[in-house]
Design an enzyme around this catalytic site. Structure first.
Site, PDB file in Angstrom:
ATOM      1  CG  HIS A 184      -0.279   0.038   2.543  1.00 19.50           C
ATOM      2  ND1 HIS A 184      -0.235  -1.040   3.395  1.00 19.50           N
ATOM      3  CD2 HIS A 184       0.391   1.039   3.176  1.00 19.50           C
ATOM      4  CE1 HIS A 184       0.429  -0.707   4.490  1.00 19.50           C
ATOM      5  NE2 HIS A 184       0.817   0.536   4.392  1.00 19.50           N
TER       6      HIS A 184
HETATM    7  P1  TYD Z   1      -1.898  -3.328   7.556  1.00 20.46           P
HETATM    8  O1  TYD Z   1      -1.638  -1.863   7.408  1.00 20.46           O
HETATM    9  O2  TYD Z   1      -2.658  -4.023   6.492  1.00 20.46           O
HETATM   10  O3  TYD Z   1      -0.509  -4.087   7.797  1.00 20.46           O
HETATM   11  P2  TYD Z   1       0.744  -4.235   6.800  1.00 20.46           P
HETATM   12  O4  TYD Z   1       0.927  -2.937   6.114  1.00 20.46           O
HETATM   13  O5  TYD Z   1       1.892  -4.574   7.698  1.00 20.46           O
HETATM   14  O6  TYD Z   1       0.455  -5.340   5.847  1.00 20.46           O
HETATM   15  O7  TYD Z   1      -2.591  -3.532   8.961  1.00 20.46           O
HETATM   16  C1  TYD Z   1      -3.041  -4.787   9.410  1.00 20.46           C
HETATM   17  C2  TYD Z   1      -4.295  -4.580  10.251  1.00 20.46           C
HETATM   18  O8  TYD Z   1      -4.018  -3.810  11.425  1.00 20.46           O
HETATM   19  C3  TYD Z   1      -5.392  -3.863   9.504  1.00 20.46           C
HETATM   20  O9  TYD Z   1      -6.624  -4.471   9.854  1.00 20.46           O
HETATM   21  C4  TYD Z   1      -5.344  -2.460  10.036  1.00 20.46           C
HETATM   22  C5  TYD Z   1      -4.839  -2.655  11.446  1.00 20.46           C
HETATM   23  N1  TYD Z   1      -4.016  -1.533  11.939  1.00 20.46           N
HETATM   24  C6  TYD Z   1      -4.497  -0.735  12.976  1.00 20.46           C
HETATM   25  O10 TYD Z   1      -5.608  -0.928  13.486  1.00 20.46           O
HETATM   26  N2  TYD Z   1      -3.711   0.277  13.435  1.00 20.46           N
HETATM   27  C7  TYD Z   1      -2.487   0.521  12.911  1.00 20.46           C
HETATM   28  O11 TYD Z   1      -1.787   1.461  13.374  1.00 20.46           O
HETATM   29  C8  TYD Z   1      -2.011  -0.308  11.824  1.00 20.46           C
HETATM   30  C9  TYD Z   1      -0.667  -0.069  11.202  1.00 20.46           C
HETATM   31  C10 TYD Z   1      -2.811  -1.316  11.376  1.00 20.46           C
END
Ligand code: TYD
Length: 134
Positions: free
Chosen positions: A50
């Site tokens: 992303h």
């Molecule tokens: P995501 O951003 O998809 O993780 P990555 O970029 O490492 O693949 O986040 C995973 C899950 O955690 C998603 O459901 C969103 C949640 N999340 C939060 O609630 N707060 C946060 O600060 C972050 C980074 C993620």
């Protein structure tokens, strides 16, 4: 322009070991509003995929190692994070992917804002369209 912006943190080491102190708007180029960390990542999995519209982040691998692919829509560059005294700046509108997490990897991320799903661009084609407008 390099997509890999590494910040070298000063290490306040002495005979007892190392200490790194990170101050907002100094070592970290923004006001820190959130800290999160990733650990226990299953082997062979990749994360990220992303970009953020506004958010700035600094990723620090506190333990172990992982690889980042940084992509600005025009090119990609890779870096290995494997040192707790180095931070990778993840700027707004930089598509990023993380993979090759070592089993013991602890990846800490300092972020300029609280979590906001509306700030995410999770579709790569959408990212390429948005980057053209910048
Ligand atoms: P995501 O951003 O998809 O993780 P990555 O970029 O490492 O693949 O986040 C995973 C899950 O955690 C998603 O459901 C969103 C949640 N999340 C939060 O609630 N707060 C946060 O600060 C972050 C980074 C993620």
């Amino acid at each position: 322009m390099s997509l890999i912006n590494i910040i070298d943190f000063p290490v306040l080491g002495d005979g007892r070991g190392a200490l790194v102190a990170l101050e907002a708007n100094h070592h970290i180029p923004f006001e820190i509003k959130r800290v999160y960390y990733i650990y226990g990542t299953a082997q062979g999995l990749a994360r990220g995929f992303h970009a953020h519209k506004e958010l700035k982040q600094v990723a620090i691998c506190l333990k172990g190692s992982c690889r980042f692919v940084m992509d600005d829509g025009k090119g990609k560059q890779e870096v290995i994070l494997a040192s707790p005294d180095k931070g990778l700046l993840i700027d707004a509108m930089q598509w990023h992917e993380m993979y090759d997490f070592s089993e013991n990897c602890v990846l800490m991320v300092l972020a300029s804002d609280i979590y906001d799903e509306d700030d995410y661009i999770r579709d790569y084609q959408n990212f390429l369209q948005e980057i053209k407008k910048c």
